[in-house]
Each structure stands twice: as structure tokens, then as C-alpha cells.
Design a protein around this motif. Sequence first.
Motif, PDB file in Angstrom:
ATOM      1  N   ASP A 161       0.831  -1.209   0.000  1.00 53.77           N
ATOM      2  CA  ASP A 161       0.000   0.000   0.000  1.00 53.77           C
ATOM      3  C   ASP A 161       0.868   1.263   0.000  1.00 53.77           C
ATOM      4  N   LEU A 162       2.010   1.181   0.672  1.00 50.63           N
ATOM      5  CA  LEU A 162       2.939   2.322   0.710  1.00 50.63           C
ATOM      6  C   LEU A 162       3.603   2.528  -0.647  1.00 50.63           C
ATOM      7  N   LEU A 163       3.971   1.431  -1.297  1.00 50.57           N
ATOM      8  CA  LEU A 163       4.714   1.493  -2.561  1.00 50.57           C
ATOM      9  C   LEU A 163       4.001   0.639  -3.617  1.00 50.57           C
ATOM     10  N   PRO A 164       2.858   1.093  -4.092  1.00 47.92           N
ATOM     11  CA  PRO A 164       2.061   0.259  -5.008  1.00 47.92           C
ATOM     12  C   PRO A 164       2.749  -0.029  -6.341  1.00 47.92           C
ATOM     13  N   LYS A 165       3.737   0.780  -6.718  1.00 48.79           N
ATOM     14  CA  LYS A 165       4.422   0.557  -7.998  1.00 48.79           C
ATOM     15  C   LYS A 165       5.640  -0.339  -7.844  1.00 48.79           C
ATOM     16  N   ALA A 166       6.032  -0.635  -6.613  1.00 44.64           N
ATOM     17  CA  ALA A 166       7.202  -1.493  -6.384  1.00 44.64           C
ATOM     18  C   ALA A 166       6.884  -2.929  -6.796  1.00 44.64           C
TER      19      ALA A 166
END
Length: 330
Positions: A161-166
Motif C-alpha cells: 500500500d505504501l509502494l504500489p508501484k514497487a
Amino acid sequence: MILGLGSNAMKRREFITLLGGAAASWPLAARTQQLAMPVVGILNSAGDKWVAAFRKGLSDEGRVEGRNVAIELQSTEQYAEVPSLAAELVQRQVAVIAALGGPAATAAKAATATIPIVFSVGGDPVELGLVPNINRPGRNITGVTFFAKQLLQKQVGILHDLLPKALVFGALINPNNWRHQGDAEEVQAAARTLGLELHVANAGSEHDLEAAFAGLVQRHAQALIIAGDAFFFRIGTRLVELAERHSLPAIFSTRELVDAGGLMSYAASLAAAHRQAGVYVGRVLKGDKPGDLPIEQPSKFELVINLKTAKALRLEIPATLLAIADEVIE
């Protein structure tokens, strides 16, 4: 929680009573009362910090050390030593064994089927073979769990949720931890569900840390889950420093490491769990049978976020995460 070996082994034996040189002048009745005090044996593989929380729970039940209870502390960072320390407590014929940490719980159960045991562990006590049933553990054992393993999948989701593109995550696990295989499987299952590539790095000593972090960076890890582990807690500030140096957003299994500068944690309160173990020991000393006391489970898990660390990592915390955070450190 729990296994972990540091490079600097430590073994402490501490036995606390009021008997001293001045005891020779005490009235016979006073000395007899002192000798009759129940002795609580603490078998500690979880780290010294949690012993204080245990003592607090014991005192909350009216057991004051040196007044109406004595404590024998057997504490070690070398898990191979835990069984021999458990045997010493059994030979000492303590009234209750408080087993703090997974290795301590296993060793205590193996050492005695008669002395009451109260444990605090991070895994599922049934899955770990400590008790047959959560609600009625039976025989001479009960305790507290904070379900560290079961939280790993949720921690992966929070990082996503913090880094959805990771697309690539890393996990740091202690191979000496008795839960290490299960921890790895939990993280891998969560990563597969989210379509993430996951790399597991092992670190069983401080000497392993640099290589573990370097390996994750080489594999292009964009975020890091640090599994719950007593060794990782003891070297927590080092883990915080390494995560910051390598610009790896990391989620921890105890809020104390967020206070120390870690980015975020999602966990039950370890202090509360060990305090509850002390409460249970107090109840056993009052006459409750361990096997009749249900395993205590966390009533709440807390998300703690450190905004200062987020800023240093040049991260913007989504409003959705801030909204559900139990505490935000400015």
C-alpha cells in the motif's frame, strides 16, 4: 519470538533473595518465612528488555520480589545453552518456570511435565507443539502468544500500500530462528498473491548483515520486511541504520524499532505480552492450574509510522495509511 544468535554471546545467571550476611541475626521465624518464599524461575531467550515487563505483571498480581517471591533468572543469547539452563531450574525445584521466547518455551516443556510453565512466544503455540488447544492448553503449561509469524502477510500488504508501484520486495530472516522456514513461506505466499518478486536474505549474526543488505540491493529490492526475531530486536538500531543507508523502506515487528528511527511497524505490543506472562505466573502462584488458563492472544495490532524517517527516505505516506495508523511519530 523466537531465535537469534549475536556474535557476542552472553550468559547470565542471577538469583535474587533477601538472604545475606545480616540474615544470621534475624529471628528464626523470619528466616523460615524467607526460605518458604516461592521461587519463580525465568528462562529467558527473548532479550533482557522484556524481563522488566514480566516483573511488572508479576507485581500487578501482588507478588513483590524480595517480599513474597524470589526470582532466579537464567538468560542467554546462545540458544544451544537454553536446555541446560532449563534443567538447572528444574533441579532447583522452582515453583513456576516463566519461559520467555520460543527456545525457552520448548526447552522448559521438554525439561518438566510437573512444574508449572508460563510461556511467551511469537508463534502459534499449537502449531509449535507447545499445547494441544488454545482455550484449554492442559497439563502443566499455558502462556501468551503475539503471533509474529501470522503478521508477516499483513506487513507485506502494508508495504505494498505504501509502494504500489514497487515490484521487488526483500525479506530479512534469521536462519537460526525456529520459525525461519515458516516465516519465509508466509512472506512468499503474500508476495505471490500481490504479484511481487521476493528475495529472502538470511542473517544469523551481525557479520551477516552487510552481505544480506548488499545482496538485496543487488537484486533490486525496493522495500524490506524484517521478520520478528529476538536477535533482530537486540541489534535493531543497526538494522535501522542499514535500511536508511541503502534507502530501503522497511517494516518491523516491534514498535520500539520505529521509536529508534525505523520507518514503520505492524505488531502486537511485546511489552504487553510479557507483562501478561507475569500476570499468569502470579495467578499460578495463587493456585490456578496452568492447563485451565487459556492461551492469551493479542486483542489489538498497532500500525506505527515514523514521518521523519519517511521524509529522509523521500517517501510520501498515503493518506489511507495515515488514516489507519494507530500512532504517527512526527
